[in-house]
Enzyme design. Structure first.
Site, PDB file in Angstrom:
ATOM      1  N   HIS A   1     -36.070  34.661  31.811  1.00  0.00           N
ATOM      2  CA  HIS A   1     -34.831  34.077  31.080  1.00  0.00           C
ATOM      3  C   HIS A   1     -34.030  35.181  30.657  1.00  0.00           C
ATOM      4  O   HIS A   1     -34.436  36.255  30.140  1.00  0.00           O
ATOM      5  CB  HIS A   1     -35.339  33.294  29.945  1.00  0.00           C
ATOM      6  CG  HIS A   1     -35.830  31.945  30.313  1.00  0.00           C
ATOM      7  ND1 HIS A   1     -36.021  31.450  31.530  1.00  0.00           N
ATOM      8  CD2 HIS A   1     -36.603  31.139  29.294  1.00  0.00           C
ATOM      9  CE1 HIS A   1     -36.636  30.409  31.511  1.00  0.00           C
ATOM     10  NE2 HIS A   1     -37.133  29.942  30.081  1.00  0.00           N
TER      11      HIS A   1
ATOM     12  N   CYS B   1     -40.107  29.551  24.947  1.00  0.00           N
ATOM     13  CA  CYS B   1     -39.940  30.803  25.887  1.00  0.00           C
ATOM     14  C   CYS B   1     -38.714  31.492  25.216  1.00  0.00           C
ATOM     15  O   CYS B   1     -38.732  32.760  24.996  1.00  0.00           O
ATOM     16  CB  CYS B   1     -40.181  30.581  27.308  1.00  0.00           C
ATOM     17  SG  CYS B   1     -39.403  29.333  27.847  1.00  0.00           S
TER      18      CYS B   1
END
Ligand code: 2RA
EC number: 1.2.1.11
Length: 330
Positions: free
Chosen positions: A234, A126
């Site tokens: 994130h 990711c």
């Protein structure tokens, strides 16, 4: 098209199902796959109820595509078995990413490398996906020599256990620990396990996967991955050194014109990306774009994305969409 989702009951697996529905992927029959303890459970997909099966049963049902998000061990064991049965596997674990015979794909960057012979396709990590989404067009224009990245990673990257730990700590209750330390009111400089070289696997993924996806081992990359008590996505502080000089407005224009990228960058109006607003979206958000005056041809930027969506589920489904669009899967 018969589609298997291996790890269908997990955090990412659940989002894969959601994204398949949202994007109206041509699923004629869903095959939800999970471990024995979940076999027999029911899953609703596009208003229809499906029964969770084990991997052996799933292969017998002959899916065209299998989207895996079930951990590296399960992928190592079962992805080849699905592939040998003629199923195209898109795997979200780290098991196949650095395998020289496997493609590591972010569709907007390198889907064109895919062929019908690619039976196991690796979905990148990711934190790598959101970073290379922003870096690929800039690398093409200015040639990146060096990347220094610090990540501020959502606890959802660790899974349900971490979300539960934060919830318990927030309520000042004792519970199962996903991390060696409290995560509430804390920042833990430790994502995944430590390697011999003092870096964590998460940090080395950013190094190795970035070079593979951008197809350029000359790019120097160094990373520090931090876990913070955030759930929406994130965030990454990225410093780039280019071979060639650049113009900041041209950088913003290049990024604005890149599919999947949204530039949010205006200090006058406090406009910059934040995970709380990225959650549930598929775009990668870029802001705080500014020259690094301490170094020649260098630039700072801030990159935010929902790690469960573009960082995992959506990227995997976009790979599947590419396979269908290019008729690389039957
Ligand atoms: C993490 N990128 O955030 C890793 C795995 N999802 O923990």
């Amino acid at each position: 098209m018969k589609v298997a989702v291996v790890g269908a009951t997990g955090l990412v697996g659940t989002i894969i199902l959601k994204v398949l529905e949202e994007r109206n992927f041509p699923v004629t029959e869903l095959i939800p796959v999970a471990s024995e303890k979940s076999v027999g459970n029911k899953i609703t997909f596009k208003g229809k109820s499906y029964t969770v099966v084990n991997a052996t049963t799933a292969i017998d049902l002959k899916p065209a595509i299998a989207l895996f998000s079930a951990g590296g061990e399960t992928s190592k064991e079962w992805a080849p078995k699905f592939a040998d049965a003629g199923v195209m596997v898109i795997d979200n674990s780290s098991a196949w990413r650095m395998d020289k015979t496997k493609k590591l794909v972010v569709p907007e960057i390198n889907a064109n490398e895919l062929t019908a012979e690619d039976k196991i396709i690796a979905n990148p990590n990711c934190s790598t996906i959101q970073m290379v989404m922003a870096l690929a067009p800039l690398h093409k224009k200015y040639q990146i020599n060096r990347i220094v990245v610090s990540t501020y990673q959502s606890i959802t990257g660790t899974g349900v256990k971490a979300v539960n730990q934060l919830e318990k700590e927030y309520k000042n209750e004792k519970g199962e620990m996903a991390y060696p330390y409290p995560i509430h009111r804390n920042a833990i400089p430790h994502c995944d396990v430590f390697e011999e070289n003092g870096y964590t696997k998460e940090e080395m993924k950013l190094v190795n996967e970035t070079q593979k996806i951008l197809n350029d081992k000359s790019i120097a990359v160094t990373a520090t991955a931090i876990r913070i008590p955030v759930v929406g996505g994130h965030s990454e502080s990225v410093n780039l050194e280019f071979e060639n000089d650049f113009n900041e407005n041209e950088v913003r224009q290049i990024l604005n014109e890149t599919p999947g990228i949204v530039v949010q960058d205006n200090p006058d109006t406090n406009t910059y990306p934040m995970p709380i607003y990225a959650e549930g979206k598929d775009d990668v958000f870029v802001g705080r774009i500014r020259r690094d005056y301490s170094r020649k041809n260098s630039l700072n930027m801030w990159i935010v994305a929902d790690n469960l969506r573009k960082g995992a589920a959506t990227n995997a489904v976009q790979i599947a969409e590419y396979l269908v669009a290019k008729k690389l899967v039957n």
